[in-house]
Design a protein around this motif. Structure first.
Motif: not given
Ligand code: AMP
Length: 540
Positions: A64-70, A105-108, A112-120, A132-135
């Motif tokens: 249930x830990x959250x992994x975020x994407x952009x 705000x929404x990442x906090x 979210x523990x992990x953030x995966x993002x496109x280079x853009x 983002x205090x939890x990532x």
């Protein structure tokens, strides 16, 4: 007495397992941020999704830990859909078009523990990561050799290096199908955003339903191009329905302009596409002047905001493409209704069929709907009476994440905030967002109707209708219009264009020409901002 069928939870990992086994060689084609085209198969994707799961285990992420994407629509995002949810974590797709402060705000809020993002989105992540205090981990969705030096983002690792060191074998865990699988924050215009938290069960049921013939009708003979972003309500469920049906997937990456989309549709022999009207406006705008035609596209689902009749007609008459008008919302995973004709409509004259196609459509099995008056009383399904649209079903929210906003339901039904009619055949038509309806002299005017007429004028690129205060009628509609490049159009010409197309009192009182209409993060017109822009406007 209970039935004696096997009790198997509906889990998202089953979808990718199924695709790997039964549609192993079906392609997934992506335009990458780097600009090139990437091509592989469901079998490849399944192996890499398992590498993602192993990589998350190695990071010590818990159930249930959250992994975020952009991220744009692409194969790595697709792998995260399965690797994250399949291993029991929750995929949090963030809309990169939101204001950076809101993203933090929404990442906090999601923790979210992990953030995966496109280079853009590197500059965006550089701007927000300190807030983002939890990532704990940042992953750049690129090859190891594409990593720029000194990004300032702590511990940043490339996706390929991250999963590259993991095995592609993994035993997907089996757990309660009601466990959370993914989440999406609503782009609400007031108050803090609230998150819909989807479950494995709701997502799988939605994936089944979305594939039905009278819904999105996906099949192993189709190639689908979702222009609708994977960061907004799971690209309408297509990344789940496609593996379930063995449909070839074509991801447009960051290139959403008409030319790029057209080229991909043609090169990959796409039969089916899905997106919001603004995207299709760009596509048609590219094709028409160049005299281009489609060679394989047969159907396109258009939703997210009302599809103008002129667009349905252009697709149908000029390009032989069937438009399926769809309605839904973040809180509904998102599909609620889709517009396909019934058998009895087949022989109707085209003009009558068009009247039906314009509606947002019929309920999908799994979504119950009703319209009610302000006291909550049911209103008739006569195609004329309109009221607040309420829904319920196994892929409709019952509460928001962390209980934000309190109990959203009214007697077990979710109030959508839309105002609609339903006809005796069950076709629902949205009149307006409840906060956008215009009340003039005690009568309601649908801003969507007023806009649809304006965009049918050949000189109009975009139009938004809002109500302005009026001393006698309470409110009167005006229409803000963006002209097509180089087109000439006067206020009087446009008002004359309305004559005979609607009741006199529904014709807007004025036309305001603007350079642009504000568009929100999900590609919809932001009428709140337009109202602010026009706050000093006075009726003539
Ligand atoms: P979102 O949750 O951001 O996807 O927004 C959902 C809202 O978009 C709905 O409540 C409707 O107001 C609007 N919407 C979605 N599809 C349509 C459609 N086909 N026609 C009119 N409005 C739509």
């Amino acid at each position: 007495m209970l039935g004696l069928m096997q009790d198997q939870p509906l889990l998202i990992s089953n979808l990718i397992d199924f695709a790997e086994r039964h549609h192993a060689d079906v392609e997934i084609v992506s335009r990458r941020v780097e600009g090139d085209i990437h091509r592989y198969t469901y079998k490849d994707a399944a192996g890499r999704a398992r590498q993602v799961a192993n990589a998350l285990d190695a990071m010590g992420l818990q159930f249930s830990d959250r992994v975020a994407t952009l991220a744009w629509n692409g194969y790595r995002h697709f792998e995260l859909y399965y690797g994250v949810s399949g291993s029991g974590r929750v995929l949090h797709t963030i809309n990169p078009r939101l204001h950076p402060d809101l993203i933090a705000w929404i990442a906090n809020h999601a923790e979210d523990q992990v953030l995966c993002f496109d280079m853009s989105f590197l500059p965006l992540v550089q701007a927000v990561h300190s807030k983002c205090s939890t990532i704990r981990h940042y992953v750049a969705l690129c090859d190891a050799d594409k990593m720029p030096p000194d990004t300032g983002i702590p511990g940043l690792i490339s996706y390929e290096a991250w999963i590259g060191r993991q095995a592609n074998t993994y035993q997907w865990p089996v757990f309660d199908e009601n466990s959370a699988s993914s989440m999406c924050y609503t782009s609400g215009t007031t108050g803090n955003p609230k998150a819909a938290l989807y479950s494995h069960r709701s997502t799988t049921l939605h994936a089944y339903a979305a594939a039905l013939p009278d819904v999105m009708s996906l099949s192993a003979r189709d190639a689908v191009l979702p222009v609708v972003p994977m960061f907004h309500v799971n690209a309408w469920g297509i990344p789940y329905s496609a593996p379930l049906t063995g449909t070839k997937l074509v991801f447009p990456g960051p290139a959403m302009d008409g030319k790029s989309i057209y080229e991909l549709l043609e090169a990959e022999k796409v039969t089916y596409a899905a997106g919001v009207p603004t995207v299709w406006q760009m596509l048609l705008g590219h094709m028409k002047p160049a005299g281009l035609k489609f060679s394989t596209l047969k159907r396109t689902v258009i939703g997210g905001s009302a599809c103008p009749p002129a667009m349905i007609a252009a697709f149908n008459d000029d390009y032989g493409v069937e438009v399926l008008h769809a309605w839904g919302m973040t809180e509904m995973s998102p599909l609620g209704t889709l517009c396909t004709l019934k058998n009895k409509h087949q022989d109707l004259p085209e003009a009558d069929q068009m009247k039906i196609r314009l509606k947002q459509g019929r309920s999908i099995f799994g979504v119950d709907m009703k319209i009610v008056d302000p006291d909550g009383n049911d209103l008739p399904w006569d195609g004329k009476t309109f009221g607040d649209l309420h829904v319920k079903g196994p892929w409709v929210v019952r509460a928001y994440f962390k209980g934000e906003g309190g109990d959203p339901l009214i007697n077990g039904w979710f109030p959508t905030g839309d105002v609609a009619t339903i006809d005796p055949d069950g076709y629902m038509q949205i009149t307006d967002r409840s906060k956008d309806v215009i009340k003039s002299g005690g009568e309601w005017i649908s801003s969507i109707d007023v806009e649809n007429i304006a965009v049918a004028h050949p000189a109009v690129a975009m139009a938004a209708c809002i109500g302005v205060a009026h001393p006698k009628w309470d409110e009167r509609p005006i229409i803000a219009v963006v002209k097509k490049p180089g087109a000439e159009l006067s206020r009087e010409e446009l008002l004359k264009f309305y004559e005979g197309k609607t009741a006199k009192w529904q014709i807007p009182d004025d036309v305001v020409f603007v350079d642009a209409i504000p568009i929100g993060a999900t590609g919809k017109m932001l009428k709140t901002r337009l109202r602010e822009q026009l706050k000093d406007y006075k009726l003539p």
